[in-house]
Design a protein around this motif. Structure first.
Motif, mmCIF file in Angstrom:
data_model
loop_
_atom_site.group_PDB
_atom_site.id
_atom_site.type_symbol
_atom_site.label_atom_id
_atom_site.label_comp_id
_atom_site.label_asym_id
_atom_site.label_seq_id
_atom_site.Cartn_x
_atom_site.Cartn_y
_atom_site.Cartn_z
ATOM 1 N N ILE A 231 -1.831 -7.347 -0.992
ATOM 2 C CA ILE A 231 -1.864 -6.278 -1.997
ATOM 3 C C ILE A 231 -2.924 -5.241 -1.643
ATOM 4 O O ILE A 231 -2.697 -4.034 -1.780
ATOM 5 C CB ILE A 231 -2.136 -6.882 -3.387
ATOM 6 N N ALA A 232 -4.084 -5.711 -1.190
ATOM 7 C CA ALA A 232 -5.199 -4.797 -0.933
ATOM 8 C C ALA A 232 -4.974 -3.945 0.312
ATOM 9 O O ALA A 232 -5.428 -2.790 0.365
ATOM 10 C CB ALA A 232 -6.495 -5.594 -0.791
ATOM 11 N N MET A 233 -4.279 -4.475 1.328
ATOM 12 C CA MET A 233 -4.130 -3.761 2.585
ATOM 13 C C MET A 233 -2.927 -2.829 2.609
ATOM 14 O O MET A 233 -2.798 -2.020 3.533
ATOM 15 C CB MET A 233 -4.015 -4.763 3.742
ATOM 16 N N ALA A 234 -2.028 -2.930 1.615
ATOM 17 C CA ALA A 234 -0.842 -2.073 1.607
ATOM 18 C C ALA A 234 -1.196 -0.587 1.571
ATOM 19 O O ALA A 234 -0.619 0.208 2.332
ATOM 20 C CB ALA A 234 0.065 -2.455 0.446
ATOM 21 N N PRO A 235 -2.126 -0.135 0.702
ATOM 22 C CA PRO A 235 -2.498 1.287 0.749
ATOM 23 C C PRO A 235 -3.126 1.698 2.075
ATOM 24 O O PRO A 235 -2.935 2.829 2.538
ATOM 25 C CB PRO A 235 -3.491 1.430 -0.409
ATOM 26 N N PHE A 236 -3.875 0.790 2.698
ATOM 27 C CA PHE A 236 -4.496 1.112 3.985
ATOM 28 C C PHE A 236 -3.437 1.324 5.062
ATOM 29 O O PHE A 236 -3.568 2.225 5.904
ATOM 30 C CB PHE A 236 -5.457 -0.006 4.388
ATOM 31 N N LEU A 237 -2.382 0.505 5.029
ATOM 32 C CA LEU A 237 -1.290 0.677 5.990
ATOM 33 C C LEU A 237 -0.618 2.031 5.809
ATOM 34 O O LEU A 237 -0.311 2.731 6.789
ATOM 35 C CB LEU A 237 -0.265 -0.441 5.821
ATOM 36 N N ARG B 125 -1.253 18.285 12.571
ATOM 37 C CA ARG B 125 -1.754 18.699 11.261
ATOM 38 C C ARG B 125 -3.059 17.986 10.972
ATOM 39 O O ARG B 125 -3.372 16.948 11.564
ATOM 40 C CB ARG B 125 -0.732 18.374 10.164
ATOM 41 N N ALA B 126 -3.833 18.543 10.041
ATOM 42 C CA ALA B 126 -5.079 17.898 9.644
ATOM 43 C C ALA B 126 -4.770 16.574 8.965
ATOM 44 O O ALA B 126 -3.952 16.511 8.038
ATOM 45 C CB ALA B 126 -5.864 18.799 8.703
ATOM 46 N N ALA B 127 -5.408 15.503 9.416
ATOM 47 C CA ALA B 127 -5.090 14.162 8.925
ATOM 48 C C ALA B 127 -6.013 13.772 7.781
ATOM 49 O O ALA B 127 -7.222 14.024 7.831
ATOM 50 C CB ALA B 127 -5.214 13.153 10.056
ATOM 51 N N PRO B 128 -5.474 13.154 6.734
ATOM 52 C CA PRO B 128 -6.326 12.660 5.641
ATOM 53 C C PRO B 128 -7.058 11.397 6.059
ATOM 54 O O PRO B 128 -6.757 10.780 7.086
ATOM 55 C CB PRO B 128 -5.318 12.363 4.520
ATOM 56 N N SER B 129 -7.984 10.966 5.236
ATOM 57 C CA SER B 129 -8.726 9.742 5.500
ATOM 58 C C SER B 129 -7.824 8.520 5.342
ATOM 59 O O SER B 129 -6.838 8.541 4.598
ATOM 60 C CB SER B 129 -9.918 9.641 4.546
ATOM 61 N N LEU B 130 -8.182 7.454 6.036
ATOM 62 C CA LEU B 130 -7.433 6.215 5.875
ATOM 63 C C LEU B 130 -7.553 5.658 4.464
ATOM 64 O O LEU B 130 -6.707 4.873 4.025
ATOM 65 C CB LEU B 130 -7.941 5.166 6.874
ATOM 66 N N TRP B 131 -8.590 6.085 3.742
ATOM 67 C CA TRP B 131 -8.833 5.590 2.390
ATOM 68 C C TRP B 131 -8.205 6.489 1.322
ATOM 69 O O TRP B 131 -8.371 6.224 0.130
ATOM 70 C CB TRP B 131 -10.329 5.463 2.143
ATOM 71 N N ASP C 102 -6.127 8.069 -4.293
ATOM 72 C CA ASP C 102 -5.004 8.527 -5.115
ATOM 73 C C ASP C 102 -4.682 7.526 -6.217
ATOM 74 O O ASP C 102 -4.434 7.907 -7.377
ATOM 75 C CB ASP C 102 -3.772 8.769 -4.238
ATOM 76 N N LEU C 103 -4.681 6.247 -5.867
ATOM 77 C CA LEU C 103 -4.412 5.225 -6.879
ATOM 78 C C LEU C 103 -5.512 5.188 -7.928
ATOM 79 O O LEU C 103 -5.236 5.060 -9.130
ATOM 80 C CB LEU C 103 -4.279 3.847 -6.217
ATOM 81 N N GLY C 104 -6.756 5.307 -7.478
ATOM 82 C CA GLY C 104 -7.862 5.322 -8.427
ATOM 83 C C GLY C 104 -7.784 6.507 -9.380
ATOM 84 O O GLY C 104 -8.066 6.374 -10.585
ATOM 85 N N LYS C 105 -7.405 7.653 -8.867
ATOM 86 C CA LYS C 105 -7.266 8.842 -9.721
ATOM 87 C C LYS C 105 -6.163 8.651 -10.747
ATOM 88 O O LYS C 105 -6.318 9.026 -11.918
ATOM 89 C CB LYS C 105 -6.969 10.056 -8.838
ATOM 90 N N LEU C 106 -5.053 8.053 -10.336
ATOM 91 C CA LEU C 106 -3.954 7.819 -11.276
ATOM 92 C C LEU C 106 -4.332 6.793 -12.336
ATOM 93 O O LEU C 106 -3.968 6.940 -13.512
ATOM 94 C CB LEU C 106 -2.710 7.343 -10.517
ATOM 95 N N ALA D 61 0.708 4.791 -11.041
ATOM 96 C CA ALA D 61 -0.105 4.107 -10.029
ATOM 97 C C ALA D 61 0.502 2.759 -9.668
ATOM 98 O O ALA D 61 0.574 2.397 -8.485
ATOM 99 C CB ALA D 61 -1.535 3.932 -10.549
ATOM 100 N N LEU D 62 0.966 2.006 -10.667
ATOM 101 C CA LEU D 62 1.558 0.699 -10.397
ATOM 102 C C LEU D 62 2.843 0.827 -9.580
ATOM 103 O O LEU D 62 3.091 0.036 -8.662
ATOM 104 C CB LEU D 62 1.843 -0.020 -11.719
ATOM 105 N N ILE D 63 3.668 1.831 -9.905
ATOM 106 C CA ILE D 63 4.912 2.019 -9.162
ATOM 107 C C ILE D 63 4.625 2.450 -7.729
ATOM 108 O O ILE D 63 5.263 1.972 -6.774
ATOM 109 C CB ILE D 63 5.808 3.036 -9.889
ATOM 110 N N GLU D 64 3.676 3.368 -7.557
ATOM 111 C CA GLU D 64 3.327 3.801 -6.203
ATOM 112 C C GLU D 64 2.738 2.652 -5.387
ATOM 113 O O GLU D 64 3.057 2.487 -4.199
ATOM 114 C CB GLU D 64 2.317 4.961 -6.280
ATOM 115 N N TRP D 65 1.901 1.850 -6.013
ATOM 116 C CA TRP D 65 1.298 0.706 -5.328
ATOM 117 C C TRP D 65 2.374 -0.308 -4.946
ATOM 118 O O TRP D 65 2.359 -0.864 -3.836
ATOM 119 C CB TRP D 65 0.255 0.060 -6.240
ATOM 120 N N ALA D 66 3.330 -0.538 -5.853
ATOM 121 C CA ALA D 66 4.436 -1.447 -5.541
ATOM 122 C C ALA D 66 5.249 -0.934 -4.347
ATOM 123 O O ALA D 66 5.686 -1.724 -3.497
ATOM 124 C CB ALA D 66 5.332 -1.618 -6.762
ATOM 125 N N GLY D 67 5.463 0.374 -4.271
ATOM 126 C CA GLY D 67 6.168 0.947 -3.130
ATOM 127 C C GLY D 67 5.423 0.735 -1.826
ATOM 128 O O GLY D 67 6.038 0.471 -0.777
#
Length: 315
Positions: free
Chosen positions: A15-21, A35-41, A46-50, A222-228
């Motif tokens: 669960i924790a590594m899915a956003p990192f992937l 293109r300019a690349a975002p951070s790995l974090w 984004d999840l924290g903001k949601l 946030a939950l739906i995006e995290w599940a994806g």
């Protein structure tokens, strides 16, 4: 007791590594496209903001709309617990059946489609209809691909099938090649990636998954995006550990677990680069061509099963 703790730790790591992937995939894609690349974090931010945002609900939203994010996230977490990530022979291996996996995926899709239609918006109904069409074509491909492995290992249990492939050594099986290609194609469709869908855009005429969750906000979104994100990692781990299980821990020792962790991290990094390369060279296809795409994936999976029957069993 220690085995259950390891099983819980593996699920939490999943669960924790899915956003990192997802962050790795986005970063590599940006570099490949100059293109300019975002951070790995960035996915974590984004999840924290949601999660910090207030939930806005439509007046006509029923209990289905409110409960769907929790059902989808819970079903996806159960799927993550079933898939061997770092080690096999954990307590959860007893229920790590591919039929159970597909059933929970279908449960999440069913409630997401209901939630898309619950509000009554045109986009929600359109997205639900498209997603159910894709799911009806994708699930047989997934079952056929894994059944090819199941016929070889004489089991539908993912942990036992992975152990069988690992103990067989490096054997070139044409049936596995066809099944793997079919599974990779259906993984692209099931996770909403190019060419079936494009998660980076919100064009009304091309949206599938985004159209169903357009009315969600705050922690629900946030939950739906995290599940994806977890679902994307599940498919990539299936490809990595079912067809290339080398490195996965068969003994629950610290050295073996560390080796398994390094091995799956390396496999996911390589699969992420492969996915980005695929998305960079491919264009988004029109919706009416998706059945042809999934039909070809089903043909590959069927060829895998037939190849096993003809070549490996001498039928």
């Amino acid at each position: 007791m220690i085995h259950w703790l390891l099983a819980l730790a593996q699920t939490l790591l999943f669960i924790a590594m899915a956003p990192f992937l997802l962050g790795w995939i986005k970063r590599v894609k940006c570099h490949m496209q100059n293109r300019a690349a975002p951070s790995l974090w960035q996915p974590y931010r984004d999840l924290g903001k949601l999660f910090r945002k207030h939930v806005v609900l439509a007046e006509q939203a029923s209990w289905i709309f409110r409960s769907t994010p929790y059902i989808v996230f819970g079903a996806t977490v159960v799927c993550a617990a079933l898939v061997p990530l770092v080690a096999v022979d954990l307590p959860t291996a007893a229920i790590a059946d591919v039929i159970v996996l597909v059933a929970f995926f279908s449960l999440a899709r069913f409630f997401t489609a209901l939630a898309g239609m619950d509000i009554g918006t045109a986009f929600g109904g359109m997205g639900s209809s498209r997603d159910m069409m894709i799911g009806a074509l994708a699930e047989p491909v997934l079952l056929m691909a894994v059944f090819t492995l199941a016929m070889t290992a004489s089991t539908t249990n993912l942990s036992e099938a992975t152990t069988y492939t690992l103990n067989s050594g490096l054997v070139l099986r044409p049936s596995f090649i066809f099944a793997m290609l079919g599974l990779m194609m259906v993984a692209v469709a099931e996770t909403g990636r190019v060419p079936v869908d494009n998660p980076a855009t919100h064009l009304e005429l091309t949206m599938v998954h985004e159209a169903m969750i357009l009315e969600y906000s705050g922690r629900h979104l946030a939950l739906i995006e995290w599940a994806g994100q977890i679902k994307l990692m599940i498919y990539m781990v299936l490809i990595a550990n079912v067809f290339f299980p080398w490195g996965i821990a068969t003994e629950l020792e610290a050295k073996d677990l560390a080796t398994g962790l390094v091995a799956i991290a390396a496999k996911l990094v390589l699969l992420g680069v492969l996915l980005v390369t695929w998305e960079t060279i491919m264009a988004k296809m029109r919706l009416f061509r998706v059945p042809q795409y999934l039909g070809f994936a089903f043909l590959l999976s069927l060829l895998g099963m037939l190849t096993h029957v003809v070549l490996e069993t001498g039928g």
